[in-house]
Design an enzyme around this catalytic site. Structure first.
Site, mmCIF file in Angstrom:
data_model
loop_
_atom_site.group_PDB
_atom_site.id
_atom_site.type_symbol
_atom_site.label_atom_id
_atom_site.label_comp_id
_atom_site.label_asym_id
_atom_site.label_seq_id
_atom_site.Cartn_x
_atom_site.Cartn_y
_atom_site.Cartn_z
ATOM 1 N N GLY A 153 0.955 -1.306 0.235
ATOM 2 C CA GLY A 153 0.150 -0.104 0.169
ATOM 3 C C GLY A 153 0.808 1.247 0.131
ATOM 4 O O GLY A 153 1.561 1.310 -0.828
ATOM 5 N N HIS A 154 0.915 2.099 1.169
ATOM 6 C CA HIS A 154 1.667 3.174 1.354
ATOM 7 C C HIS A 154 1.266 4.185 0.076
ATOM 8 O O HIS A 154 2.285 4.572 -0.477
ATOM 9 C CB HIS A 154 3.231 2.955 1.224
ATOM 10 C CG HIS A 154 3.405 2.045 2.436
ATOM 11 N ND1 HIS A 154 3.584 2.469 3.765
ATOM 12 C CD2 HIS A 154 3.887 0.878 2.367
ATOM 13 C CE1 HIS A 154 4.049 1.693 4.625
ATOM 14 N NE2 HIS A 154 4.154 0.335 3.638
ATOM 15 N N HIS A 155 0.091 4.224 -0.067
ATOM 16 C CA HIS A 155 -0.393 5.333 -1.260
ATOM 17 C C HIS A 155 -1.854 5.486 -1.003
ATOM 18 O O HIS A 155 -2.604 4.860 -0.213
ATOM 19 C CB HIS A 155 -0.078 4.858 -2.793
ATOM 20 C CG HIS A 155 -0.971 3.787 -2.964
ATOM 21 N ND1 HIS A 155 -0.593 2.264 -2.908
ATOM 22 C CD2 HIS A 155 -2.197 3.509 -3.446
ATOM 23 C CE1 HIS A 155 -1.675 1.485 -3.302
ATOM 24 N NE2 HIS A 155 -2.576 2.349 -3.688
ATOM 25 N N ALA A 156 -2.415 6.579 -1.645
ATOM 26 C CA ALA A 156 -3.772 6.892 -1.765
ATOM 27 C C ALA A 156 -3.852 7.153 -3.419
ATOM 28 O O ALA A 156 -2.964 7.153 -3.928
ATOM 29 C CB ALA A 156 -4.082 8.152 -1.028
#
Length: 137
Positions: A50-53
């Site tokens: 993840g580590h995102h939007a």
């Protein structure tokens, strides 16, 4: 008010003797038109994903096997979810930062509202926070 991450339930039919079928039946439980489907497997438990939007993409995440710990952050609220049943999905709205931790052997299915575009991704947390606070106004 912006959408918040929340759990969804899917229809499941069957029995322990014959197995089960889980379905979004006519996508009635998915709050968007599905444009893309992808899955993630063989992620070591020591690796966080993840580590995102996404600026525009909405997603529903399902743990098909194993479990997935999901941290969501809308810039206003952080929540933790555990996905451990294929009859349950997590709705992730646009502009929601995520971090995922997979159990050994977990497989995640993702239903997405858009085709992939790198320009839709926000991969810098500080930039995400600035954009999220601007969108909250």
């Amino acid at each position: 008010m912006p959408a918040k991450p929340h759990l969804l339930s899917f229809d499941c039919i069957g029995s322990p003797h014959a197995g089960y079928i889980t379905s979004t039946q006519l996508a009635k439980n998915i709050p968007f038109e599905i444009k893309r489907v992808f899955w993630t497997q063989a992620t070591p438990p020591t690796v966080a994903r993840g580590h995102h939007a996404n600026m525009a993409t909405e997603e529903v995440l399902v743990a098909l096997s194993g479990s997935i710990q999901v941290l969501t952050d809308t810039g206003r609220e952080q929540q933790e979810f555990e996905l451990a049943h294929p009859q349950q999905g997590l709705y992730i709205p646009a502009m929601c930062w995520t971090e995922l931790h997979f159990s050994e052997g977990a497989t995640a299915l993702c239903l997405a509202s858009t085709d992939f575009s790198e320009t839709d991704y926000i991969r810098d947390y500080d930039r995400f926070l600035k954009l999220a606070s601007h969108n909250a106004l």
